[in-house]
Design a protein around this motif. Sequence first.
Motif, PDB file in Angstrom:
ATOM      1  N   HIS A  63      13.123   6.723   3.000  1.00 40.30           N
ATOM      2  CA  HIS A  63      12.763   6.007   3.740  1.00 40.30           C
ATOM      3  C   HIS A  63      12.054   4.848   2.778  1.00 40.30           C
ATOM      4  CE1 HIS A  63      14.109   7.911   7.778  1.00 40.30           C
ATOM      5  NE2 HIS A  63      12.742   8.644   6.975  1.00 40.30           N
ATOM      6  N   VAL A  64      13.037   3.551   2.593  1.00 41.01           N
ATOM      7  CA  VAL A  64      12.176   2.256   1.898  1.00 41.01           C
ATOM      8  C   VAL A  64      11.481   1.332   2.886  1.00 41.01           C
ATOM      9  CG1 VAL A  64      12.821   0.513   0.162  1.00 41.01           C
ATOM     10  CG2 VAL A  64      14.187   2.544   0.917  1.00 41.01           C
ATOM     11  N   ILE A 117       8.615 -10.758  -5.893  1.00 41.08           N
ATOM     12  CA  ILE A 117       9.225  -9.946  -6.412  1.00 41.08           C
ATOM     13  C   ILE A 117       8.769  -9.471  -5.029  1.00 41.08           C
ATOM     14  CG2 ILE A 117       9.335 -10.584  -8.960  1.00 41.08           C
ATOM     15  CD1 ILE A 117       6.368  -8.741  -8.492  1.00 41.08           C
ATOM     16  N   PRO A 118       9.985  -7.768  -5.222  1.00 41.24           N
ATOM     17  CA  PRO A 118       8.944  -7.187  -3.560  1.00 41.24           C
ATOM     18  C   PRO A 118       8.301  -6.226  -3.911  1.00 41.24           C
ATOM     19  CG  PRO A 118      11.144  -6.324  -4.637  1.00 41.24           C
ATOM     20  CD  PRO A 118      11.117  -7.686  -4.819  1.00 41.24           C
ATOM     21  N   VAL A 119       7.769  -6.056  -2.886  1.00 43.39           N
ATOM     22  CA  VAL A 119       6.137  -5.257  -3.001  1.00 43.39           C
ATOM     23  C   VAL A 119       6.508  -3.461  -1.675  1.00 43.39           C
ATOM     24  CG1 VAL A 119       4.164  -3.915  -2.608  1.00 43.39           C
ATOM     25  CG2 VAL A 119       4.785  -6.172  -3.835  1.00 43.39           C
ATOM     26  N   TRP A 120       7.009  -2.695  -2.341  1.00 43.53           N
ATOM     27  CA  TRP A 120       7.980  -1.615  -1.414  1.00 43.53           C
ATOM     28  C   TRP A 120       6.896   0.022  -1.723  1.00 43.53           C
ATOM     29  CZ3 TRP A 120       9.991   2.559  -4.032  1.00 43.53           C
ATOM     30  CH2 TRP A 120      10.919   1.815  -5.248  1.00 43.53           C
ATOM     31  N   ASN A 121       7.271   0.852  -0.308  1.00 39.01           N
ATOM     32  CA  ASN A 121       7.020   2.309  -0.347  1.00 39.01           C
ATOM     33  C   ASN A 121       7.558   2.520  -0.309  1.00 39.01           C
ATOM     34  OD1 ASN A 121       3.533   0.875   1.140  1.00 39.01           O
ATOM     35  ND2 ASN A 121       4.192   0.697  -1.029  1.00 39.01           N
ATOM     36  N   TRP A 141       4.844   7.273  -0.676  1.00 38.45           N
ATOM     37  CA  TRP A 141       4.523   7.234  -2.552  1.00 38.45           C
ATOM     38  C   TRP A 141       4.070   5.628  -2.082  1.00 38.45           C
ATOM     39  CZ3 TRP A 141       6.569   4.573  -6.087  1.00 38.45           C
ATOM     40  CH2 TRP A 141       7.240   4.799  -7.121  1.00 38.45           C
ATOM     41  N   ASP A 142       3.110   5.749  -2.622  1.00 39.13           N
ATOM     42  CA  ASP A 142       2.152   4.461  -3.087  1.00 39.13           C
ATOM     43  C   ASP A 142       1.784   3.415  -1.678  1.00 39.13           C
ATOM     44  OD1 ASP A 142       1.686   4.439  -6.569  1.00 39.13           O
ATOM     45  OD2 ASP A 142       3.649   2.856  -6.404  1.00 39.13           O
TER      46      ASP A 142
END
Length: 268
Positions: free
Chosen positions: A7-8, A42-46, A58-59
């Motif tokens: 999953h994003v 810019i996007p930040v995602w885990n 993850w992160d």
Amino acid sequence: MVDADVHVIDRGGLYCDMNYMMEANTIGTHDEPNPDTDYGEIPVWNLVIDHPEATILWDTGSHHDAADGHWPEGLTQAFYPHDASEHRLDDDLEAAGYSLDDIDAVFQSHLHLDHAGGLEFFAGTDTPVYVHEEELKFAYYSAKTDEGSAAYVLDDFDHDLNWQVLHRDREEHFADLEFVRFPGHTPGLTGSVIHLDSDDTVVFTGDQVYMDENYENGTPLGGPLVWGKTEWADSMHRIRELERRHDAEVVFGHDPEQFEAIQPGWGV
């Protein structure tokens, strides 16, 4: 091959000069000595990886108080976290159907300020936090001295955490999910390679590759954000070899267009 869902998780965004993303993106010429700055978001995602052996985060993204004093003013101005307060890690996980208690393990690709800001939620717990030895050492060295990289915030990672330190360049702690070190952006940056039972292999490069231009055109990251240019080039070769060998999908760290495309995740 593993039957896992990936999953994003949208963790907001940063505004910055694109010269950080791509070396010499905006550069003066004789006829145009002062070109307009290419300034954008810019996007930040885990990720949340639902693996048969563990639910892995993850992160952990940017800290929710990044713009309200958690980040030093210079970093706030350089990478403006305009919506960080709207993206607490616990809230973003809840919106995706998870709670902090659902997370069995955390993986940190590296410990820069937009990737390690949610670690405080795991302080004092037994939740294992995977990070490479070279990253942990460099993060403390950078945060505690005037050397290294300015992109570490000590209060992000200086907690009572159950560190599970990676020592090798390639380690597998969960079936068909490999942690692979890609030094360049930082000495300990580590990506992940997951081999899904759909016959898909996905390579998550983390910030070794910010955007499509870095990968397709070989444009390095902006100078201040490359710890070692030779190491960066070597890691790019390693990623391309993984792509070729496994016919893999390669996912970059901060590409806005790709981020939109991967929103459904994998296996979901």
